[in-house]
Design a protein around this motif. Structure first.
Motif, PDB file in Angstrom:
ATOM      1  N   ASP A  34       0.805  -1.223   0.000  1.00 12.94           N
ATOM      2  CA  ASP A  34       0.000   0.000   0.000  1.00 12.94           C
ATOM      3  C   ASP A  34       0.834   1.267   0.000  1.00 12.94           C
ATOM      4  OD1 ASP A  34      -2.404  -1.388  -0.007  1.00 12.94           O
ATOM      5  OD2 ASP A  34      -2.425  -1.577   2.180  1.00 12.94           O
ATOM      6  N   ASN A  35       2.069   1.195   0.445  1.00 10.93           N
ATOM      7  CA  ASN A  35       2.887   2.406   0.586  1.00 10.93           C
ATOM      8  C   ASN A  35       4.085   2.405  -0.356  1.00 10.93           C
ATOM      9  OD1 ASN A  35       1.365   3.586   2.833  1.00 10.93           O
ATOM     10  ND2 ASN A  35       2.079   1.804   3.984  1.00 10.93           N
ATOM     11  N   ARG A  36       3.875   1.874  -1.551  1.00  9.81           N
ATOM     12  CA  ARG A  36       4.922   1.866  -2.572  1.00  9.81           C
ATOM     13  C   ARG A  36       4.378   2.476  -3.864  1.00  9.81           C
ATOM     14  NH1 ARG A  36       8.851  -2.152  -1.062  1.00  9.81           N
ATOM     15  NH2 ARG A  36       8.031  -3.441   0.642  1.00  9.81           N
ATOM     16  N   PHE A  37       5.292   2.969  -4.676  1.00 10.93           N
ATOM     17  CA  PHE A  37       4.930   3.400  -6.019  1.00 10.93           C
ATOM     18  C   PHE A  37       5.262   2.269  -6.985  1.00 10.93           C
ATOM     19  CE2 PHE A  37       5.936   7.770  -4.266  1.00 10.93           C
ATOM     20  CZ  PHE A  37       4.596   8.112  -4.118  1.00 10.93           C
ATOM     21  N   PHE A  38       4.420   2.117  -8.023  1.00  5.51           N
ATOM     22  CA  PHE A  38       4.628   1.088  -9.040  1.00  5.51           C
ATOM     23  C   PHE A  38       4.739   1.758 -10.408  1.00  5.51           C
ATOM     24  CE2 PHE A  38       1.585  -0.741  -5.885  1.00  5.51           C
ATOM     25  CZ  PHE A  38       2.508  -1.517  -5.207  1.00  5.51           C
ATOM     26  N   VAL A  39       5.833   1.540 -11.063  1.00  5.16           N
ATOM     27  CA  VAL A  39       6.058   2.115 -12.384  1.00  5.16           C
ATOM     28  C   VAL A  39       6.049   0.983 -13.400  1.00  5.16           C
ATOM     29  CG1 VAL A  39       7.604   3.440 -13.865  1.00  5.16           C
ATOM     30  CG2 VAL A  39       7.431   3.997 -11.422  1.00  5.16           C
ATOM     31  N   ASP A  40       5.033   0.970 -14.254  1.00  5.25           N
ATOM     32  CA  ASP A  40       4.933  -0.056 -15.287  1.00  5.25           C
ATOM     33  C   ASP A  40       5.422   0.554 -16.598  1.00  5.25           C
ATOM     34  OD1 ASP A  40       4.215  -1.959 -17.195  1.00  5.25           O
ATOM     35  OD2 ASP A  40       2.442  -2.581 -16.061  1.00  5.25           O
ATOM     36  N   VAL A  41       6.617   0.168 -16.994  1.00  8.76           N
ATOM     37  CA  VAL A  41       7.239   0.730 -18.197  1.00  8.76           C
ATOM     38  C   VAL A  41       6.413   0.391 -19.436  1.00  8.76           C
ATOM     39  CG1 VAL A  41       9.309   0.644 -19.651  1.00  8.76           C
ATOM     40  CG2 VAL A  41       9.536   0.696 -17.152  1.00  8.76           C
ATOM     41  N   GLN A  42       5.753  -0.754 -19.438  1.00  9.27           N
ATOM     42  CA  GLN A  42       4.920  -1.115 -20.584  1.00  9.27           C
ATOM     43  C   GLN A  42       3.780  -0.114 -20.788  1.00  9.27           C
ATOM     44  OE1 GLN A  42       1.906  -4.249 -20.482  1.00  9.27           O
ATOM     45  NE2 GLN A  42       3.011  -5.302 -22.117  1.00  9.27           N
ATOM     46  N   ASN A  43       3.212   0.350 -19.684  1.00  7.21           N
ATOM     47  CA  ASN A  43       2.103   1.301 -19.816  1.00  7.21           C
ATOM     48  C   ASN A  43       2.552   2.612 -20.435  1.00  7.21           C
ATOM     49  OD1 ASN A  43       0.383  -0.561 -18.748  1.00  7.21           O
ATOM     50  ND2 ASN A  43       0.172   0.413 -16.747  1.00  7.21           N
ATOM     51  N   SER A  96      -1.138  17.069 -20.986  1.00  9.24           N
ATOM     52  CA  SER A  96      -0.126  17.196 -19.929  1.00  9.24           C
ATOM     53  C   SER A  96       1.191  16.649 -20.449  1.00  9.24           C
ATOM     54  CB  SER A  96      -0.563  16.442 -18.674  1.00  9.24           C
ATOM     55  OG  SER A  96      -0.699  15.057 -18.949  1.00  9.24           O
ATOM     56  N   LYS A  97       2.238  16.819 -19.662  1.00  9.78           N
ATOM     57  CA  LYS A  97       3.548  16.242 -19.954  1.00  9.78           C
ATOM     58  C   LYS A  97       3.836  15.235 -18.830  1.00  9.78           C
ATOM     59  CE  LYS A  97       5.481  20.428 -22.174  1.00  9.78           C
ATOM     60  NZ  LYS A  97       4.487  20.405 -23.183  1.00  9.78           N
ATOM     61  N   PRO A  98       3.303  14.013 -18.951  1.00 12.71           N
ATOM     62  CA  PRO A  98       3.322  13.079 -17.820  1.00 12.71           C
ATOM     63  C   PRO A  98       4.620  12.311 -17.612  1.00 12.71           C
ATOM     64  CG  PRO A  98       2.199  12.081 -19.666  1.00 12.71           C
ATOM     65  CD  PRO A  98       2.560  13.475 -20.102  1.00 12.71           C
ATOM     66  N   VAL A  99       5.448  12.184 -18.643  1.00 14.09           N
ATOM     67  CA  VAL A  99       6.665  11.377 -18.519  1.00 14.09           C
ATOM     68  C   VAL A  99       7.794  12.267 -18.020  1.00 14.09           C
ATOM     69  CG1 VAL A  99       8.233   9.775 -19.667  1.00 14.09           C
ATOM     70  CG2 VAL A  99       5.849   9.932 -20.410  1.00 14.09           C
ATOM     71  N   VAL A 100       7.948  12.285 -16.710  1.00 17.10           N
ATOM     72  CA  VAL A 100       8.951  13.138 -16.070  1.00 17.10           C
ATOM     73  C   VAL A 100       9.815  12.278 -15.152  1.00 17.10           C
ATOM     74  CG1 VAL A 100       7.535  15.219 -16.183  1.00 17.10           C
ATOM     75  CG2 VAL A 100       7.340  13.697 -14.198  1.00 17.10           C
ATOM     76  N   ASN A 101      10.943  12.816 -14.764  1.00 12.93           N
ATOM     77  CA  ASN A 101      11.897  12.081 -13.934  1.00 12.93           C
ATOM     78  C   ASN A 101      11.480  12.147 -12.465  1.00 12.93           C
ATOM     79  OD1 ASN A 101      14.101  10.776 -12.883  1.00 12.93           O
ATOM     80  ND2 ASN A 101      15.623  12.015 -13.951  1.00 12.93           N
ATOM     81  N   ASP A 102      10.351  11.518 -12.183  1.00 15.89           N
ATOM     82  CA  ASP A 102       9.824  11.495 -10.825  1.00 15.89           C
ATOM     83  C   ASP A 102       8.999  10.222 -10.671  1.00 15.89           C
ATOM     84  OD1 ASP A 102       9.073  13.158  -8.219  1.00 15.89           O
ATOM     85  OD2 ASP A 102       7.217  12.269  -8.989  1.00 15.89           O
ATOM     86  N   VAL A 103       9.347   9.383  -9.715  1.00 14.88           N
ATOM     87  CA  VAL A 103       8.708   8.075  -9.584  1.00 14.88           C
ATOM     88  C   VAL A 103       7.228   8.196  -9.262  1.00 14.88           C
ATOM     89  CG1 VAL A 103       8.668   5.940  -8.225  1.00 14.88           C
ATOM     90  CG2 VAL A 103      10.842   6.902  -8.972  1.00 14.88           C
ATOM     91  N   GLU A 104       6.847   9.147  -8.398  1.00 12.27           N
ATOM     92  CA  GLU A 104       5.436   9.303  -8.053  1.00 12.27           C
ATOM     93  C   GLU A 104       4.614   9.692  -9.283  1.00 12.27           C
ATOM     94  OE1 GLU A 104       2.501  11.687  -4.925  1.00 12.27           O
ATOM     95  OE2 GLU A 104       4.669  12.010  -4.873  1.00 12.27           O
ATOM     96  N   ALA A 105       5.132  10.604 -10.102  1.00  9.34           N
ATOM     97  CA  ALA A 105       4.416  11.018 -11.314  1.00  9.34           C
ATOM     98  C   ALA A 105       4.302   9.847 -12.294  1.00  9.34           C
ATOM     99  CB  ALA A 105       5.135  12.192 -11.971  1.00  9.34           C
ATOM    100  N   LEU A 106       5.369   9.057 -12.417  1.00 12.19           N
ATOM    101  CA  LEU A 106       5.331   7.893 -13.300  1.00 12.19           C
ATOM    102  C   LEU A 106       4.358   6.843 -12.776  1.00 12.19           C
ATOM    103  CD1 LEU A 106       9.144   7.543 -14.084  1.00 12.19           C
ATOM    104  CD2 LEU A 106       7.373   8.453 -15.597  1.00 12.19           C
ATOM    105  N   HIS A 107       4.284   6.711 -11.460  1.00 16.27           N
ATOM    106  CA  HIS A 107       3.309   5.801 -10.841  1.00 16.27           C
ATOM    107  C   HIS A 107       1.891   6.187 -11.252  1.00 16.27           C
ATOM    108  CE1 HIS A 107       1.023   3.772  -7.620  1.00 16.27           C
ATOM    109  NE2 HIS A 107       0.457   4.936  -7.418  1.00 16.27           N
ATOM    110  N   LYS A 108       1.575   7.467 -11.174  1.00 18.01           N
ATOM    111  CA  LYS A 108       0.229   7.924 -11.534  1.00 18.01           C
ATOM    112  C   LYS A 108      -0.061   7.689 -13.017  1.00 18.01           C
ATOM    113  CE  LYS A 108      -0.007  11.479  -7.924  1.00 18.01           C
ATOM    114  NZ  LYS A 108      -0.048  12.935  -7.637  1.00 18.01           N
TER     115      LYS A 108
END
Length: 329
Positions: free
Chosen positions: A117-126, A185-197
């Motif tokens: 519940d308290n982690r960010f998940f970055v799916d590169v495929q998405n 928007s410009k969603p692909v940024v060098n920030d894990v939380e933004a990539l998670h969203k």
């Protein structure tokens, strides 16, 4: 490009006996953990799945029963894996739909706590599919101009995934993206939380996507006859649906999240029930109490056989009884 990290980001890939999260098992895990200072750690585990590996799966990842016959099962490795991933966000390729749910399921089976519940998940495929609509091999060729050597080995795929993300950050640093409502928007940024969203736009509650959040942030069913309905509303009219799902062939993590919602709903229902004022019973009046006072009873007279001489006759007495009395007189 160096990743901008506030805590470690663990790229990982799983090879398994199949793709059924609830029934299949892991046979290999490979993790590349990137620390905020840029250093990395790499670990790979071969895992005995406790079941035969189907030939069709072995033909894909190249791992056969004889390769893992002496390896430990996941329940023996679980704590070691959990410790290595401690406080790390997770990243992978198609990881939101397969690797993360599979990993969560294995931890639950092993009984080893692993907070999802308290982690960010970055799916590169998405990121890739939402921006280009391709496969991992094509993504690696498209973004990195390379071919994957030893494709479908866990470490090769994991490293390719990591390199693809770094290339995506470069390529889409200023790229616009338009959502279904026309918002740009410009969603692909060098920030894990933004990539998670950005890589979790479907807003799942569980990893299997059976439960999801609606636009108001409320949990809804995302399948079946109640699709789109608030889960708590369904419990109000059909509480047995909870039992059906808990007894059904759903992933353990889906059941865990459903149980959390059910417990919260049940607590609300009990709170409402307890908040209702209890109506006091009407007090008995003093007059009513007096009416229940004990009454005096006549003393019982001892039996006297001669008392029949003075007893008046009644019409309904039998004739035989009357004749007997006359003879006594």
């Amino acid at each position: 490009m160096k990743l901008n990290l506030k805590r470690p980001l663990a790229f990982f890939d799983l090879e398994a006996t199949g793709t059924n999260v609830g029934a299949d098992r892991i046979v290999e895990i490979s993790v590349i953990k990137i620390h905020p200072d840029g250093t990395e750690e790499v670990k790979t585990w071969r895992v005995h799945p406790g079941m035969p590996i189907p030939v069709e799966s072995s033909l894909i990842h190249g791992i056969y029963d004889e390769h893992i016959k002496d390896e430990r099962q996941f329940k023996e490795l679980a704590q070691e894996v959990a410790d290595f991933l401690h406080e790390s966000d997770l990243a992978g390729y198609n990881s939101n739909k397969f690797d993360i749910p599979m990993l969560a399921e294995e931890f639950l089976r092993a009984g080893v706590p692993f907070d999802m519940d308290n982690r960010f998940f970055v799916d590169v495929q998405n990121i890739f599919h939402q921006m280009e609509q391709r496969t991992l091999k094509a993504a690696y060729q498209f973004y990195c101009s390379k071919d994957i050597i030893n494709a479908h080995s866990a470490e090769a795929d994991t490293r390719a995934t990591m390199e693809v993300l770094l290339a995506q950050l470069d390529k889409y640093a200023d790229a616009d993206w338009e959502d279904k409502k026309g918002n740009k928007s410009k969603p692909v940024v060098n920030d894990v939380e933004a990539l998670h969203k950005f890589t979790n736009l479907s807003r799942p509650v569980d990893f299997a996507g059976r439960l999801a959040y609606n636009e108001q942030g409320e949990e809804v069913f995302n399948f079946g006859k109640h699709k789109g309905k608030k889960i708590e509303d369904v419990f109000n009219v059909e509480p047995s649906y909870y039992s059906w799902m808990m007894q059904g062939d759903f992933p353990l993590y889906t059941k865990r999240k459903l149980e959390e919602i059910y417990s919260r709903w049940n607590a609300k229902k009990n709170a409402v029930r307890q908040a209702k004022p209890v109506q006091p019973r009407p007090a008995m009046s003093e007059q009513k109490k007096e009416s229940h006072a004990p009454t005096q009873t006549k003393p019982v007279q001892p039996f006297n056989k001669n008392q029949h001489h003075n007893r008046p006759f009644k019409k309904e007495e039998p004739a035989a009884l009357t004749l007997a009395l006359q003879m006594l007189l």
